[in-house]
Design an enzyme around this catalytic site. Structure first.
Site: not given
Ligand SMILES: *Cc1c(COP(=O)(O)O)cnc(C)c1O
Length: 429
Positions: A144, A239, A267
């Site tokens: 994701y 990511d 995060k």
């Molecule tokens: C949470 C998450 C996102 C998205 O971040 P948001 O602040 O919710 O837009 C993207 N990549 C990873 C790996 C995530 O865990």
């Protein structure tokens, strides 16, 4: 436990907010029932609108690695808010957090702040396309990267093929530029690179996926991606929105010693306020406006409240590096305790863990990619497990496709309580 007021609040919310929530994962759609409305939180605990106290294993889906309402973060936000919330001009605190991030994370010279992980990955891919002059990207089924169009592509049958949108509203035109590979399967990546010679701008990957449960990378997988990218003039994007400032001060790049070309954060870097960021070496970052041609902007990017929270959080982590060891140890303790409890009750399970990322899957087969995660989760056992835990005061993510987010606010007493509940719930599975 009673959830009367939560249910009433959810009914009101559903009248004016789609599904009653501002982000789908918060609804209990996958597991059934109504979501819990939270009134306040402190350290390892949530207190809901009905007065229930819950031990929290979500921690706002990752940011609160030191627990809720962590004093240095809260104080920093209150102090700075009194001086104004946003100026739309440069401020010193933006440089301070950038300096600290660049110091903590290996292999980056510059960092740009945005407002979410979604923005970070979206901008990173645009930058990779601008820098390489190529159009297509490779992502992995089950990873994701936020909700921008290029990433809302999942595997159909035969994962290694052209993407098809999995959300209405994503055009075929966009989908065709996102190619799908299988996590932990270098051959699937090689095949895509070979079939699209000189057309792949980047490979984007959660280096340790946490969005199909937690899946540790197989030996050599990330190193293999690095080599394939080098051989094909393709950028490697890690990511690290979930793993960054969690698996090590410098994220997976540091922990597993593999360099990415662009790293994305979110995060933890925001300490619980809306922050995302992407970072790279000078030659890549200087491709961004206003120095370079790739446009990227944000009215509230780098705003003082968010930067103060993020800076306070990163400063805590940088000054107390023992925190990383401490949460890893706590997660290992939880892992071993749950393993014992589930085994003693003859439950079929697989627990995946790396550092403080952990997930429980209710099947005996190893979970190594999206396919095996989906097969293992399909039993309905997870839903029973989730509700059993909640009924006993333990709040885990309402989906089998999520990592548990461990915070250092959890005490060993909390962990023992949790393990006892796992034992009790296991008897009902
Ligand atoms: C949470 C998450 C996102 C998205 O971040 P948001 O602040 O919710 O837009 C993207 N990549 C990873 C790996 C995530 O865990």
């Amino acid at each position: 436990m009673e959830y009367k007021r939560s249910s009433e609040l959810f009914a009101s919310a559903q009248k004016v907010i789609p599904g009653g929530v501002n982000s789908p994962v918060r609804a209990f759609k996958a597991v059934g029932g109504d979501p819990v409305f939270i009134k306040k939180a402190e350290g390892a605990y949530l207190f809901d609108e009905d007065g229930n106290k819950l031990i929290d294993y979500i921690n706002s889906w990752g940011p609160l690695i030191l627990g809720h309402a962590h004093k240095p973060v809260i104080d920093a936000v209150i102090d700075i808010a009194k001086k104004g919330t946003s100026f739309g001009t440069p401020t010193e605190i933006e440089t301070k957090i950038a300096e600290l991030a660049v110091k903590m994370v290996p292999n980056i010279d510059k960092i740009r702040m945005v407002n979410s992980g979604t923005e970070a990955t979206m901008s990173a891919v645009r930058l990779a396309r601008g820098f390489t002059g190529k159009e297509k990207i490779i992502k992995f089924a089950g990873c994701y990267h936020g909700h921008s169009d290029s990433f809302l592509i999942q595997a159909g049958s035969g994962a290694v093929t052209f993407g098809t949108p999995n959300s209405p509203g994503v055009t075929q035109g966009t989908a065709k530029d996102t190619l799908l590979a299988k996590y932990n399967d270098l051959a699937s990546v090689e095949a895509l690179l070979d079939a699209n010679k000189d057309d792949i701008a980047c490979i984007i990957v959660e280096p340790v996926p946490g969005n199909m449960g937690c899946i540790p990378p197989a030996n050599g997988f990330l190193e293999g991606l690095r080599e394939l990218c080098d051989a094909n003039n393709t950028l490697l994007i890690f990511d690290e929105v979930m793993s960054g400032f969690r698996l090590a001060p410098g994220g997976v790049q540091e922990r597993l010693n593999v360099n990415a070309d662009i790293a994305c954060f979110g995060k933890v870097i925001g300490g619980g306020l809306p922050v995302g960021a992407f970072a790279a070496r000078n030659e890549i970052m200087d491709y961004l406006a206003p120095v370079g041609p790739v446009y990227q902007a944000g009215t509230l990017s780098g705003n003082p409240l968010a930067m103060a929270a993020g800076l306070a959080m990163l400063t805590e982590l940088d000054n107390n590096r023992g925190i990383f060891e401490s949460i890893d140890k706590k997660t290992k303790y939880l892992h071993e305790g749950m393993e014992k409890a589930l085994s003693a009750n003859n439950v079929d399970f697989t627990i995946n863990r790396i550092g403080s990322m952990i997930s429980v899957h209710f099947g005996k087969e190893p979970v190594t990619d999206f396919e095996s995660a989906a097969n293992s989760a399909g039993l309905g056992t997870f839903n029973k497990f989730f509700h059993g835990m909640l009924e006993n005061g333990i709040y885990i993510a309402p989906s089998a496709f999520e990592t548990w987010f461990i915070s250092d606010a959890l005490s060993y007493e909390d962990l023992d309580t949790t393990i006892k509940v796992v034992d009790r719930v296991a008897k009902t599975l």
